[in-house]
Design a protein around this motif. Structure first.
Motif, PDB file in Angstrom:
ATOM      1  N   GLU A   1       0.833  -1.207   0.000  1.00 41.61           N
ATOM      2  CA  GLU A   1       0.000   0.000   0.000  1.00 41.61           C
ATOM      3  C   GLU A   1       0.862   1.250   0.000  1.00 41.61           C
ATOM      4  N   ALA A   2       1.917   1.236   0.773  1.00 36.46           N
ATOM      5  CA  ALA A   2       2.822   2.395   0.813  1.00 36.46           C
ATOM      6  C   ALA A   2       3.436   2.647  -0.562  1.00 36.46           C
ATOM      7  N   MET A   3       3.796   1.571  -1.272  1.00 32.63           N
ATOM      8  CA  MET A   3       4.345   1.717  -2.624  1.00 32.63           C
ATOM      9  C   MET A   3       3.308   2.368  -3.550  1.00 32.63           C
ATOM     10  N   ALA A   4       2.085   1.913  -3.443  1.00 27.24           N
ATOM     11  CA  ALA A   4       1.034   2.422  -4.320  1.00 27.24           C
ATOM     12  C   ALA A   4       0.683   3.872  -4.006  1.00 27.24           C
ATOM     13  N   MET A   5       0.794   4.262  -2.765  1.00 27.74           N
ATOM     14  CA  MET A   5       0.337   5.578  -2.332  1.00 27.74           C
ATOM     15  C   MET A   5       1.447   6.617  -2.233  1.00 27.74           C
ATOM     16  N   GLU A   6       2.661   6.275  -2.641  1.00 28.52           N
ATOM     17  CA  GLU A   6       3.786   7.184  -2.429  1.00 28.52           C
ATOM     18  C   GLU A   6       3.621   8.536  -3.121  1.00 28.52           C
ATOM     19  N   ARG A   7       2.808   8.611  -4.151  1.00 26.71           N
ATOM     20  CA  ARG A   7       2.606   9.895  -4.844  1.00 26.71           C
ATOM     21  C   ARG A   7       1.529  10.764  -4.199  1.00 26.71           C
ATOM     22  N   LEU A   8       0.824  10.195  -3.216  1.00 30.15           N
ATOM     23  CA  LEU A   8      -0.266  10.931  -2.571  1.00 30.15           C
ATOM     24  C   LEU A   8       0.152  11.385  -1.178  1.00 30.15           C
ATOM     25  N   SER A   9      -0.319  12.563  -0.787  1.00 28.76           N
ATOM     26  CA  SER A   9      -0.081  13.047   0.575  1.00 28.76           C
ATOM     27  C   SER A   9      -0.939  12.218   1.539  1.00 28.76           C
ATOM     28  N   LYS A  10      -0.651  12.330   2.809  1.00 31.41           N
ATOM     29  CA  LYS A  10      -1.432  11.637   3.843  1.00 31.41           C
ATOM     30  C   LYS A  10      -2.895  12.050   3.740  1.00 31.41           C
ATOM     31  N   GLU A  11      -3.157  13.323   3.529  1.00 29.73           N
ATOM     32  CA  GLU A  11      -4.534  13.807   3.415  1.00 29.73           C
ATOM     33  C   GLU A  11      -5.218  13.220   2.186  1.00 29.73           C
TER      34      GLU A  11
END
Length: 155
Positions: free
Chosen positions: A129-139
């Motif tokens: 999930e972290a790999m997939a979401m690395e382009r998105l901010s926490k928000e």
């Protein structure tokens, strides 16, 4: 990343301007396909795939799901749940018990070995999930999770 002009782009990038690339159902399906492939690769060394991991996760939840509930929540046919539970049971990771509310139904619970396996698998799915979401901010990640949950769990 803005779409590239289809006359200059090559490979997959040349399709980013097409109508399909903006359709929500296509984007969701493509995202799911990529995510499942990533997760299956990360879970493979543990002998799991996304579906068996999902069953194990729910068995570890303490919610005592029935096979019917697993099928409904995971949006699978009940006939698909049986071999998943069989595989996990054969490995010593889950057990079937009679449902105290309906003796015809089976409740699935994790064994101590199942809990150990789940902890390892959860680390891998979190890494994916972290790999997939690395382009998105926490928000942005929180907003995406909220929007997907509203779509996924609304009748």
């Amino acid at each position: 990343m803005p779409p590239k002009s289809s006359t200059m782009a090559t490979g997959i990038d040349r399709f980013l301007d097409c109508e399909l690339a903006g359709e929500i159902e296509f984007l969701a399906a493509r995202t799911r396909s990529l995510g499942s492939a990533r997760a299956n690769g990360l879970l493979a060394p543990l002998g799991l795939k996304v579906r068996s991991y999902s069953v194990l996760s729910l068995a570890c939840s303490g919610m005592s799901p029935t096979q019917r509930e697993l099928a409904e929540f995971l949006s699978l046919d009940p006939s698909q749940i049986v071999p998943l539970v069989d595989q996990l049971e054969k490995g010593g990771f889950v057990q079937r018990h009679a449902d105290p509310n309906d003796r015809r139904s089976k409740v699935i619970s994790a064994t101590p070995e199942g809990h150990k396996l789940y902890k390892k698998a959860r680390l891998e799915t979190a890494r994916g999930e972290a790999m997939a979401m690395e382009r998105l901010s926490k928000e942005e990640q929180d907003t995406l999770r909220d929007m997907l949950a509203r779509i996924a769990f609304t009748d």
